[in-house]
Design a protein around this motif. Structure first.
Motif, mmCIF file in Angstrom:
data_model
loop_
_atom_site.group_PDB
_atom_site.id
_atom_site.type_symbol
_atom_site.label_atom_id
_atom_site.label_comp_id
_atom_site.label_asym_id
_atom_site.label_seq_id
_atom_site.Cartn_x
_atom_site.Cartn_y
_atom_site.Cartn_z
ATOM 1 N N ASN A 151 5.802 5.846 -0.681
ATOM 2 C CA ASN A 151 5.340 5.167 0.529
ATOM 3 C C ASN A 151 5.404 6.030 1.784
ATOM 4 O O ASN A 151 4.907 5.626 2.831
ATOM 5 C CB ASN A 151 6.130 3.876 0.736
ATOM 6 C CG ASN A 151 5.741 2.798 -0.252
ATOM 7 O OD1 ASN A 151 4.699 2.882 -0.895
ATOM 8 N ND2 ASN A 151 6.584 1.787 -0.404
ATOM 9 N N PRO A 183 6.455 -2.170 -3.061
ATOM 10 C CA PRO A 183 7.840 -1.976 -2.620
ATOM 11 C C PRO A 183 8.578 -1.097 -3.626
ATOM 12 O O PRO A 183 8.525 -1.354 -4.837
ATOM 13 C CB PRO A 183 8.407 -3.397 -2.598
ATOM 14 C CG PRO A 183 7.211 -4.291 -2.563
ATOM 15 C CD PRO A 183 6.119 -3.578 -3.290
ATOM 16 N N THR A 208 1.723 -7.043 -5.809
ATOM 17 C CA THR A 208 2.755 -7.908 -6.373
ATOM 18 C C THR A 208 2.960 -7.520 -7.839
ATOM 19 O O THR A 208 2.173 -6.779 -8.427
ATOM 20 C CB THR A 208 2.344 -9.377 -6.291
ATOM 21 O OG1 THR A 208 1.166 -9.574 -7.101
ATOM 22 C CG2 THR A 208 2.044 -9.781 -4.851
ATOM 23 N N THR A 223 -1.718 -2.029 1.743
ATOM 24 C CA THR A 223 -1.292 -3.300 1.166
ATOM 25 C C THR A 223 -0.529 -3.037 -0.127
ATOM 26 O O THR A 223 -0.886 -2.168 -0.922
ATOM 27 C CB THR A 223 -2.493 -4.198 0.885
ATOM 28 O OG1 THR A 223 -3.381 -3.551 -0.035
ATOM 29 C CG2 THR A 223 -3.252 -4.508 2.173
ATOM 30 N N LEU A 224 0.539 -3.808 -0.345
ATOM 31 C CA LEU A 224 1.420 -3.594 -1.486
ATOM 32 C C LEU A 224 1.143 -4.619 -2.581
ATOM 33 O O LEU A 224 0.967 -5.808 -2.316
ATOM 34 C CB LEU A 224 2.881 -3.687 -1.042
ATOM 35 C CG LEU A 224 3.278 -2.746 0.100
ATOM 36 C CD1 LEU A 224 4.758 -2.910 0.435
ATOM 37 C CD2 LEU A 224 2.960 -1.292 -0.251
ATOM 38 N N ALA A 233 -2.719 0.685 7.487
ATOM 39 C CA ALA A 233 -1.623 0.061 6.749
ATOM 40 C C ALA A 233 -2.054 -0.081 5.288
ATOM 41 O O ALA A 233 -3.213 -0.371 4.989
ATOM 42 C CB ALA A 233 -1.302 -1.305 7.342
ATOM 43 N N GLY A 262 0.871 -8.477 -1.412
ATOM 44 C CA GLY A 262 2.196 -8.507 -0.822
ATOM 45 C C GLY A 262 2.174 -8.058 0.629
ATOM 46 O O GLY A 262 1.174 -8.220 1.339
ATOM 47 N N LYS A 263 3.259 -7.442 1.065
ATOM 48 C CA LYS A 263 3.350 -6.964 2.435
ATOM 49 C C LYS A 263 2.545 -5.687 2.604
ATOM 50 O O LYS A 263 1.829 -5.263 1.699
ATOM 51 C CB LYS A 263 4.822 -6.732 2.800
ATOM 52 C CG LYS A 263 5.671 -7.999 2.757
ATOM 53 C CD LYS A 263 7.116 -7.696 3.143
ATOM 54 C CE LYS A 263 7.965 -8.959 3.120
ATOM 55 N NZ LYS A 263 9.382 -8.687 3.482
ATOM 56 N N THR A 264 2.661 -5.059 3.770
ATOM 57 C CA THR A 264 1.974 -3.792 4.029
ATOM 58 C C THR A 264 2.990 -2.732 4.442
ATOM 59 O O THR A 264 4.111 -3.035 4.855
ATOM 60 C CB THR A 264 0.919 -3.933 5.140
ATOM 61 O OG1 THR A 264 1.572 -4.305 6.359
ATOM 62 C CG2 THR A 264 -0.132 -4.960 4.767
ATOM 63 N N THR A 265 2.567 -1.484 4.319
ATOM 64 C CA THR A 265 3.392 -0.368 4.756
ATOM 65 C C THR A 265 2.494 0.700 5.357
ATOM 66 O O THR A 265 1.304 0.786 5.024
ATOM 67 C CB THR A 265 4.202 0.222 3.586
ATOM 68 O OG1 THR A 265 5.141 1.182 4.090
ATOM 69 C CG2 THR A 265 3.301 0.913 2.578
ATOM 70 N N ASN A 266 3.059 1.490 6.225
ATOM 71 C CA ASN A 266 2.341 2.612 6.830
ATOM 72 C C ASN A 266 3.070 3.912 6.521
ATOM 73 O O ASN A 266 4.291 3.930 6.359
ATOM 74 C CB ASN A 266 2.269 2.468 8.359
ATOM 75 C CG ASN A 266 1.366 1.353 8.803
ATOM 76 O OD1 ASN A 266 1.730 0.178 8.735
ATOM 77 N ND2 ASN A 266 0.181 1.701 9.277
#
Length: 542
Positions: free
Chosen positions: A187, A220, A40, A37-38, A35, A18-22
């Motif tokens: 997160n 997420p 799914t 990685t998220l 970062a 999925g997307k990434t988060t920091n």
């Protein structure tokens, strides 16, 4: 350690599709590398399936191997060293001393649960031996024990990156019960979670356990969290966070084809009731009481679930002196960096709404801190009539803010206490002369809170055998439980009875030979483990 930015599923790093988060440094709002990685929802199923596969072998682990595993997690966390404190500080803005204490609490509760596993009373062994000659009807041989529920989903808390996070209280108690854990990292502190996740994974590997005993996932918050709770492999949930998020998880769990329990610790105002006798000392005594209150309000920037958001003080001269002393004490307090920009923003909105409410006035305010997201701690004042009638005054403000409520009589306190929703704690500041006034308040508070304190402050929760960190809704989702202390293990167990099973088919905990050396209740009487197995046959006859 080199951070991977990946989830740990059954011992293996897995990059999210999925997307990434920091993580972010809340002092500057600057992102921290790497970062993350998220996952799914499809990838999540790998973790829950592995936990399901691990359950049969992990749930039947012998006590010594089980306890040693918990101790190994504690050892591995300590072995990370200063890197853990540094990263946690970068991601949360919390000072090193606070984080060092939190690390000690994390490892301490793991070792405490190791002792619980060795001692074994949590297994709740009960044996009613057969009475074949009982009249008018014989009795079958019936034996009972507590067994683990199954894989548990645990959610990391924003305000405790260690003690209520990856290997914190919910994880420790679930693992101690024999339940594999799928941990959803918060997160806001992903790097801290990864460091501890590797410590747990190493302990799983070194103990030769099924790798699905523990997985660390990033995703997420709303979507992956809901998917985790909805997954049929998950049999219970441990959560610490906001009331809105907790209720959302409860609804998902209740709507499943097989509903499961959610043990959510959510919001609490932790009222303090100051009686007249506590204010009849010297001016120095009143100053000391005010300073203790302010210290409890502002500690960790007020981001503690037991921070006292309400203080009831008597009307009149003595209460006036206390309010003045509180104003002086809070004025000397600089703001501290809050956990995230979002939490600081919510604090600002909450204090603005409280300060704008009818009948509410400012008692005192500190100064903004030197970093971003460090607002000035604030204390307001109002009367008991306004408090009883205005729901805005009952809303939690997560952070260093509190409300002093002036009352005229014990009847006022009883009315206000009856109006308060469920809380984690209630505290009484009093002297012996106040006992008659305080006595009628105790039974009211018993219906409202999980812990009642006298001449103490609610922050600083002791982790032990007698502690209750829970309370009626909305403090928690289940007032019968605690998320701190050894009783927390009970959340992840259920009773099973075995009738007329031969010794060869009974689990070890229920066998006459008592190979696990457990204390047992035989025919209603407690029989210590040290007594011989023949005690099973020493039954009463009716």
């Amino acid at each position: 350690m080199t951070f991977t930015g990946q989830s740990l599923i059954a011992g293996q790093p897995v990059a999210g599709a999925g997307k990434t988060t920091n993580g972010f440094n809340p002092a500057t709002n600057e992102p921290l590398e790497p970062a993350y990685t998220l996952l799914t929802e499809d990838q999540l199923k790998t973790a829950t399936a592995a936990a399901k596969e691990a359950f049969p072998s992990f749930s039947s682990l012998d006590p010594e191997a089980h306890a040693s595993f918990l101790e190994a997690i504690a050892d591995n966390i300590e072995a990370i060293g200063d890197e853990l404190i540094t990263r946690a500080g970068q991601e949360t803005g919390l000072p090193a001393a606070r984080l060092q204490g939190e690390r000690a609490r994390t490892t301490g509760q793991l070792r405490l649960f190791a002792g619980v596993v060795r001692q074994g009373d949590f297994r709740g062994v009960r044996i009613d031996p057969a009475l074949p000659d009982r009249s008018p009807l014989p009795r079958a041989d019936i034996r009972q024990r507590q067994i683990p529920l199954g894989p548990v989903a645990v959610f990391g808390a924003s305000n405790f990156p260690l003690a209520f996070s990856t290997a914190g209280g919910d994880t420790a108690s679930a693992l101690a019960a024999g339940c594999p854990v799928v941990f959803k990292a918060h997160n806001a502190h992903p790097g801290t979670s990864e460091l501890v996740g590797h410590a747990v994974t190493k302990a799983v590997r070194d103990a030769g356990l099924h790798p699905g005993v523990f997985s660390l996932i990033y995703g997420p918050g709303a979507s992956i969290g809901q998917a985790l709770v909805a997954d049929p492999a998950i049999k219970a949930v441990g959560f610490t966070g906001s009331q809105a998020a907790g209720i959302a998880l409860m609804k998902t769990a209740a709507a499943r084809p097989e509903p499961i329990p959610v043990y959510a610790e959510m919001s609490s105002l932790n009222p303090v009731f100051v009686f007249q006798g506590a204010l009849e000392g010297s001016a120095e005594d009143i100053d000391a009481l005010a300073q203790q209150y302010v210290a409890s309000v502002t500690g960790s920037s007020g981001q503690l679930c037991t921070s006292p958001s309400l203080l009831f003080a008597p009307a009149g001269e003595a209460g006036d002196k206390l309010a003045t002393a509180v104003g002086r004490a809070i004025a000397a307090c600089p703001g501290q960096t809050m956990l995230t920009e979002g939490i600081a923003s919510s604090w600002n909105a909450g204090t603005e709404a409280l300060g704008s409410a009818d009948g509410v006035a400012l008692i005192g305010q500190g100064t903004p801190g030197p970093t971003r997201n460090a607002p000035a701690p604030t204390i307001f004042g109002t009367g008991v009539d306004q408090f009883v009638s205005n729901h805005v005054l009952h809303e939690e403000i997560f952070g260093a803010a509190s409300l002093v409520i002036r009352y005229n009589s014990t009847a006022d306190l009883l009315q206000a206490a009856a109006r308060i929703e469920g809380q984690l704690t209630a505290s009484l500041q009093l002297t012996e002369a106040d006992y008659p006034a305080a006595a009628p308040l105790i039974p009211v508070l018993e219906q409202k809170v999980g812990r009642i304190l006298v001449n103490g402050w609610p922050t600083g929760v002791e982790v032990g055998h007698a502690m209750v960190h829970g309370g009626p809704f909305p403090a928690t989702s289940d007032s019968r439980t605690t998320s701190v202390g050894t009783l927390a293990i009970k959340r992840f167990l259920r009773p099973v009875a075995y009738q007329n099973l031969p010794q060869e088919l009974l689990p070890e905990a229920l066998q006459d030979a008592n190979p696990w050396h457990l204390n047992r209740r035989i025919d209603g009487e407690v029989v210590p483990a040290a007594e011989k197995a023949e005690a099973v046959g020493a039954t009463k006859h009716y």
